[in-house]
Design an enzyme around this catalytic site. Structure first.
Site, PDB file in Angstrom:
ATOM      1  N   LYS A 297      -8.747   6.361 -19.436  1.00 33.39           N
ATOM      2  CA  LYS A 297      -9.125   6.814 -20.775  1.00 33.39           C
ATOM      3  C   LYS A 297      -7.908   6.787 -21.715  1.00 33.39           C
ATOM      4  CE  LYS A 297     -12.929   7.362 -18.502  1.00 33.39           C
ATOM      5  NZ  LYS A 297     -13.279   8.546 -17.768  1.00 33.39           N
TER       6      LYS A 297
ATOM      7  N   ARG B 278       0.830  -1.220   0.000  1.00 31.11           N
ATOM      8  CA  ARG B 278       0.000   0.000   0.000  1.00 31.11           C
ATOM      9  C   ARG B 278       0.856   1.258   0.000  1.00 31.11           C
ATOM     10  NH1 ARG B 278      -2.049   1.234   4.471  1.00 31.11           N
ATOM     11  NH2 ARG B 278      -2.499  -0.919   5.048  1.00 31.11           N
TER      12      ARG B 278
ATOM     13  N   TYR C  83     -17.387  16.352 -14.151  1.00 28.61           N
ATOM     14  CA  TYR C  83     -17.771  14.939 -14.200  1.00 28.61           C
ATOM     15  C   TYR C  83     -18.866  14.678 -13.154  1.00 28.61           C
ATOM     16  CZ  TYR C  83     -16.913   9.889 -14.618  1.00 28.61           C
ATOM     17  OH  TYR C  83     -17.032   8.541 -14.831  1.00 28.61           O
TER      18      TYR C  83
ATOM     19  N   ASP D 180      -9.123  18.767 -13.861  1.00 24.60           N
ATOM     20  CA  ASP D 180      -9.275  17.419 -14.413  1.00 24.60           C
ATOM     21  C   ASP D 180      -9.070  17.564 -15.922  1.00 24.60           C
ATOM     22  OD1 ASP D 180     -10.237  15.056 -15.538  1.00 24.60           O
ATOM     23  OD2 ASP D 180     -11.811  14.791 -14.046  1.00 24.60           O
TER      24      ASP D 180
HETATM   25  C1  LIG Z   1     -13.855   8.840 -16.494  1.00 26.71           C
HETATM   26  C2  LIG Z   1     -13.631  10.143 -15.866  1.00 26.71           C
HETATM   27  C3  LIG Z   1     -13.435  10.260 -14.482  1.00 26.71           C
HETATM   28  C4  LIG Z   1     -13.499   9.073 -13.565  1.00 26.71           C
HETATM   29  O1  LIG Z   1     -12.461   8.196 -13.818  1.00 26.71           O
HETATM   30  P1  LIG Z   1     -12.534   6.623 -13.499  1.00 26.71           P
HETATM   31  O2  LIG Z   1     -11.210   6.134 -13.922  1.00 26.71           O
HETATM   32  O3  LIG Z   1     -13.675   6.072 -14.280  1.00 26.71           O
HETATM   33  O4  LIG Z   1     -12.784   6.508 -12.025  1.00 26.71           O
HETATM   34  C5  LIG Z   1     -13.198  11.517 -13.964  1.00 26.71           C
HETATM   35  N1  LIG Z   1     -13.176  12.615 -14.742  1.00 26.71           N
HETATM   36  C6  LIG Z   1     -13.372  12.542 -16.069  1.00 26.71           C
HETATM   37  C7  LIG Z   1     -13.335  13.778 -16.886  1.00 26.71           C
HETATM   38  C8  LIG Z   1     -13.614  11.312 -16.666  1.00 26.71           C
HETATM   39  O5  LIG Z   1     -13.831  11.240 -17.980  1.00 26.71           O
END
Ligand SMILES: *Cc1c(COP(=O)(O)O)cnc(C)c1O
Length: 401
Positions: free
Chosen positions: A215, A65, A118, A190
């Site tokens: 992504k 961890r 998001y 983000d």
């Molecule tokens: C998919 C996404 C998230 C969340 O990410 P996960 O890996 O699915 O937990 C947060 N912000 C944006 C802009 C996203 O596209």
């Protein structure tokens, strides 16, 4: 695992660094690829080794961890690509976001977030932070006066996203930095939709950059991962809480992330090019009502996008003419594009927000958020763009009555 200077560090090309950055020149067992250290704990040979670790702060691993060599290399590579001092990986993008926010606030603090963020991030801020006495103001995206007006004495940071889902709105990073500097606030962004290839938030003075590495960065629709990047002192604070909350990424995921990162500039460059082509094609299509893509002249934030971004990314959002029934027929007529949420991977995916992400909203609630019955988000993959266009065009034609 040997230490030493990272011989690829001075090379400026993102393409080269994506393949090599973060690796140690001295390779474990001469393996070209980074090994997966599939272990939950690390052994001490004897009491002397314990002492060297606890008393003399010798750098080594102790327990899963708190760190893992495969994870470390992935973090080093990501920090290099984003141009950040330090980086911390998480088991998912949401885990990165929630842990970071929790690490930065205390009871009685206030934060500002833009309303186009998001969905789960907004939900966390709206519903859960309140329980801990943290107040959150949600301001309309792109309204910089409202953003400034929402700032209070106890405001800790501004959280935003750019580009956003599904309309790919682009936030003016110069403006947000000006406001943040004026009130001495941290800025969190983000940047998932942009990636370090298309947008460099740290160069605009943002304090922390967050990505859902699920992504584009991993890029193959096969893992979940999240990452936060920024100055060491901030990342260390986040890491401390991360060790307690425990949402760590597993070593095998780190390996897949490292593997995905090698081709990330290639993939995203291709996705930039293909998505723009798809967007231009759709803009002229008689069955399409509107297309949203940051680098289309018709996009409301085209000017900022042009200045701030190197490419528009792989996501194209569009509204087709007709009603919900037609939207269903269109979805059912697609052959190459898979129906699925998410984006940034090699496969082209299509998402129908009205029936997937917003299925439990009333039609009125959805329309208030701009989620019409006929809205689609196409996540362009790396297939031949002509095949993608042909599939969308053919499904549009088949869905006519
Ligand atoms: C998919 C996404 C998230 C969340 O990410 P996960 O890996 O699915 O937990 C947060 N912000 C944006 C802009 C996203 O596209």
């Amino acid at each position: 695992m040997g230490k030493g200077k990272d011989k690829f560090k001075p090379r400026s090309s993102l393409a080269t660094r994506a393949v090599h950055a973060g690796e140690y020149p001295k390779r474990y067992a001469d393996s070209l690829t980074t090994p997966i250290f599939q272990t939950s704990t690390y052994t001490f040979r004897d009491s002397k080794e314990i002492e060297e670790y606890t008393k003399n702060n010798k750098e080594r691993y102790e327990y899963g961890r708190y760190g893992n060599p495969t994870e470390k290399i992935a973090e080093r590579r990501l920090a290099d690509l984003e141009g950040a001092e330090e980086c911390v990986l998480f088991s998912s993008g949401m885990n990165a976001i929630t842990t970071t926010i929790l690490a930065l606030v205390h009871s009685g603090d206030h934060m500002v977030i833009t309303d186009d963020s998001y969905k789960k991030t907004l939900e966390f801020c709206k519903l859960y932070l309140k329980r801990f006495g943290v107040e959150c103001s949600i301001v309309p995206f792109g309204d910089y006066d409202a953003l400034e007006g929402a700032i209070k004495e106890n405001t800790r940071f501004i959280f935003s996203e750019s580009p956003t889902n599904p309309y790919l709105n682009v936030f003016d990073l110069v403006k947000i930095k000006e406001i943040a500097t004026k009130y001495n606030l941290l800025t969190l962004i983000d940047s998932t939709f942009a990636t370090p290839l298309n947008q460099r938030p740290l160069e605009f003075g943002m304090d922390l950059v967050i990505h859902s590495a699920t992504k584009y960065l991993a890029g193959h629709n096969d893992i979940l991962a999240g990452v936060v990047l920024g100055r060491s002192e901030l990342i260390e604070e986040i890491k401390d809480l991360h060790r307690s909350l425990g949402g760590v990424i597993d070593p095998h995921c780190c390996y897949l992330l490292l593997r995905g990162l090698k081709t990330f500039p290639l993939r995203v460059a291709r996705q930039n090019e293909s998505a723009l082509k798809v967007a231009r094609f759709l803009e002229k299509h008689p069955d399409i009502d509107r297309v949203y893509y940051p680098l289309l002249e018709s996009h409301r934030h085209y000017t900022i996008a042009k200045e701030q971004m190197k490419g528009g990314g792989g996501v194209v959002t569009f509204d087709i003419r007709g009603d919900l029934q037609r939207a269903r027929r269109f979805l059912d007529s697609l052959e190459l594009c898979y129906i699925a949420p998410s984006f940034g991977g090699v496969e082209t995916l299509i998402n129908h927000p009205a029936t997937v992400s917003y299925y439990n909203y009333t039609r009125e609630q959805r329309y208030e958020l701009g989620i019409t019955d006929t809205l689609f988000r196409l996540a362009v993959g790396i297939e031949d763009v002509d095949d993608i266009i042909e599939d969308v065009d053919s499904a549009l034609r088949k869905s006519r009555l």
